[in-house]
Design a protein around this motif. Sequence first.
Motif, PDB file in Angstrom:
ATOM      1  N   VAL A 160       7.738  11.422 -67.791  1.00 50.07           N
ATOM      2  CA  VAL A 160       7.897  12.775 -67.255  1.00 50.07           C
ATOM      3  C   VAL A 160       8.365  13.717 -68.366  1.00 50.07           C
ATOM      4  CG1 VAL A 160       9.170  14.204 -65.613  1.00 50.07           C
ATOM      5  CG2 VAL A 160       8.360  11.949 -64.929  1.00 50.07           C
ATOM      6  N   ILE A 161       9.340  13.270 -69.144  1.00 47.16           N
ATOM      7  CA  ILE A 161       9.861  14.095 -70.242  1.00 47.16           C
ATOM      8  C   ILE A 161       8.757  14.420 -71.245  1.00 47.16           C
ATOM      9  CG2 ILE A 161      11.444  14.107 -72.205  1.00 47.16           C
ATOM     10  CD1 ILE A 161      13.337  12.370 -70.484  1.00 47.16           C
ATOM     11  N   ALA A 162       7.975  13.398 -71.602  1.00 44.69           N
ATOM     12  CA  ALA A 162       6.918  13.602 -72.598  1.00 44.69           C
ATOM     13  C   ALA A 162       5.861  14.571 -72.095  1.00 44.69           C
ATOM     14  CB  ALA A 162       6.276  12.257 -72.953  1.00 44.69           C
ATOM     15  N   LEU A 163       5.475  14.442 -70.814  1.00 44.70           N
ATOM     16  CA  LEU A 163       4.470  15.361 -70.285  1.00 44.70           C
ATOM     17  C   LEU A 163       5.026  16.771 -70.175  1.00 44.70           C
ATOM     18  CD1 LEU A 163       1.667  15.860 -69.212  1.00 44.70           C
ATOM     19  CD2 LEU A 163       2.480  15.255 -66.928  1.00 44.70           C
ATOM     20  N   GLY A 164       6.280  16.903 -69.758  1.00 46.30           N
ATOM     21  CA  GLY A 164       6.881  18.237 -69.694  1.00 46.30           C
ATOM     22  C   GLY A 164       6.847  18.926 -71.042  1.00 46.30           C
ATOM     23  N   ARG A 165       7.095  18.160 -72.106  1.00 49.78           N
ATOM     24  CA  ARG A 165       7.047  18.724 -73.461  1.00 49.78           C
ATOM     25  C   ARG A 165       5.621  19.165 -73.816  1.00 49.78           C
ATOM     26  NH1 ARG A 165       8.822  14.451 -75.923  1.00 49.78           N
ATOM     27  NH2 ARG A 165      10.996  14.986 -75.511  1.00 49.78           N
ATOM     28  N   ALA A 166       4.640  18.333 -73.444  1.00 44.81           N
ATOM     29  CA  ALA A 166       3.252  18.660 -73.764  1.00 44.81           C
ATOM     30  C   ALA A 166       2.780  19.885 -72.995  1.00 44.81           C
ATOM     31  CB  ALA A 166       2.359  17.460 -73.460  1.00 44.81           C
ATOM     32  N   LEU A 167       3.115  19.955 -71.711  1.00 40.75           N
ATOM     33  CA  LEU A 167       2.716  21.107 -70.903  1.00 40.75           C
ATOM     34  C   LEU A 167       3.371  22.387 -71.415  1.00 40.75           C
ATOM     35  CD1 LEU A 167       2.879  19.595 -67.284  1.00 40.75           C
ATOM     36  CD2 LEU A 167       0.878  19.813 -68.780  1.00 40.75           C
ATOM     37  N   SER A 168       4.615  22.265 -71.833  1.00 41.40           N
ATOM     38  CA  SER A 168       5.326  23.433 -72.344  1.00 41.40           C
ATOM     39  C   SER A 168       4.655  24.002 -73.588  1.00 41.40           C
ATOM     40  CB  SER A 168       6.775  23.040 -72.662  1.00 41.40           C
ATOM     41  OG  SER A 168       7.489  24.124 -73.217  1.00 41.40           O
ATOM     42  N   ARG A 169       4.091  23.121 -74.417  1.00 42.45           N
ATOM     43  CA  ARG A 169       3.479  23.562 -75.677  1.00 42.45           C
ATOM     44  C   ARG A 169       2.061  24.091 -75.500  1.00 42.45           C
ATOM     45  NH1 ARG A 169       5.345  18.206 -79.114  1.00 42.45           N
ATOM     46  NH2 ARG A 169       7.522  18.809 -79.460  1.00 42.45           N
ATOM     47  N   SER A 170       1.424  23.792 -74.383  1.00 43.58           N
ATOM     48  CA  SER A 170       0.045  24.228 -74.168  1.00 43.58           C
ATOM     49  C   SER A 170       0.022  25.695 -73.761  1.00 43.58           C
ATOM     50  CB  SER A 170      -0.610  23.385 -73.062  1.00 43.58           C
ATOM     51  OG  SER A 170      -1.927  23.833 -72.801  1.00 43.58           O
ATOM     52  N   THR A 171      -0.564  26.531 -74.590  1.00 43.36           N
ATOM     53  CA  THR A 171      -0.662  27.971 -74.298  1.00 43.36           C
ATOM     54  C   THR A 171      -2.089  28.427 -74.537  1.00 43.36           C
ATOM     55  OG1 THR A 171       1.631  28.269 -75.027  1.00 43.36           O
ATOM     56  CG2 THR A 171       0.280  30.257 -74.806  1.00 43.36           C
ATOM     57  N   PRO A 172      -2.800  28.767 -73.449  1.00 48.40           N
ATOM     58  CA  PRO A 172      -2.345  28.770 -72.058  1.00 48.40           C
ATOM     59  C   PRO A 172      -2.255  27.368 -71.458  1.00 48.40           C
ATOM     60  CG  PRO A 172      -4.657  29.370 -72.174  1.00 48.40           C
ATOM     61  CD  PRO A 172      -4.174  29.272 -73.599  1.00 48.40           C
ATOM     62  N   LEU A 173      -1.549  27.305 -70.323  1.00 47.14           N
ATOM     63  CA  LEU A 173      -1.462  26.080 -69.528  1.00 47.14           C
ATOM     64  C   LEU A 173      -2.248  26.306 -68.243  1.00 47.14           C
ATOM     65  CD1 LEU A 173      -0.341  23.319 -68.678  1.00 47.14           C
ATOM     66  CD2 LEU A 173       1.716  24.516 -67.850  1.00 47.14           C
ATOM     67  N   THR A 174      -3.217  25.446 -67.970  1.00 49.15           N
ATOM     68  CA  THR A 174      -4.048  25.585 -66.780  1.00 49.15           C
ATOM     69  C   THR A 174      -3.583  24.613 -65.701  1.00 49.15           C
ATOM     70  OG1 THR A 174      -5.926  26.190 -68.159  1.00 49.15           O
ATOM     71  CG2 THR A 174      -6.407  25.550 -65.897  1.00 49.15           C
ATOM     72  N   VAL A 175      -3.480  25.123 -64.481  1.00 48.52           N
ATOM     73  CA  VAL A 175      -3.076  24.326 -63.326  1.00 48.52           C
ATOM     74  C   VAL A 175      -4.223  24.347 -62.333  1.00 48.52           C
ATOM     75  CG1 VAL A 175      -1.355  24.012 -61.508  1.00 48.52           C
ATOM     76  CG2 VAL A 175      -0.676  24.992 -63.720  1.00 48.52           C
TER      77      VAL A 175
END
Length: 307
Positions: free
Chosen positions: A143-158
């Motif tokens: 969870v921590i690792a994915l949170g870090r990856a999502l935070s760095r993705s700009t833009p982030l698509t959901v």
Amino acid sequence: MPSPQQARAQSSAITSGKTAPEAGAAPTSQLRELFDGPRLSPGQRRIAQYLIEHITEAAFLSITDLAERVGVSQPSVTRFAAAVGFSGYPALREKLQAIALSTLGSAPTTPAENRSNELQAAVDAEIENLENLRRDFADPDQVIALGRALSRSTPLTVLGLRISVSLAEYFAYAARRIHPDVRLVTRGGSVAYDALLQSRAAGGTWVLAFTMPRHAQETLTAVRVARGAGLRVALVTDLALGPLADEADVTFATGTGSRLVFDSYAAPAVLTAALLQAMTDADPERTQARLEEYEQIADQHHFFLKD
């Protein structure tokens, strides 16, 4: 005074590493780990999913009975056992029985539970889903690792289509408070394709996709488009096996409530909030700055009632 979100962002960081093992991993988690490694055929995935959903009963079935329940041949069950690393079905069944017995031993029923009505039974099922998720969170590193990856993705698509729109909207609404560019995709087909391709062209690296039962064909197609465009895919779903999980780079599978006419999503909602927490932890300075800016705007325009 800080807002509730600011206070929690400062005090609720997820701690890396496993906690003391108060209990073994959830039975569903053990089975998913057991079946998730090898590349399974569609028929083998049906066997795996049946075992996950009916472990306390299926673990004691003969090979003939299991094949009949799933609708496959006996040789298919034998090949499945070999595919997941066992010498044959008897060895696999021995492992399944150990998991099933641990389940039965850790979940005694009481007379009050036996007399529960349909609504109480639905709540009981969700409590079990949450208990399983709690065990999965004993090691929060993924969870921590994915949170870090999502935070760095700009833009982030959901991405969330059909019944999964609500979870995607919740995540995107909250993520926009702490991330500068969150793009929500809730329509399939060419609209989704355009959004995914544009996100990649703008520098995005990750898509967070939600898919709850019934799993939409258009979600699978959109995930494949995302992968083809060079985006990595994180999946929040109820199944760790199947074509959607096969396409994802990271899969978080947790149970949904299915005792009522329409499914309920207590555990997926908690998992979603945990991923948001992991994103806040990944960049605390940005989180704090964005939350402070939002609170100023909210006060200026009177977004909320004074409780």
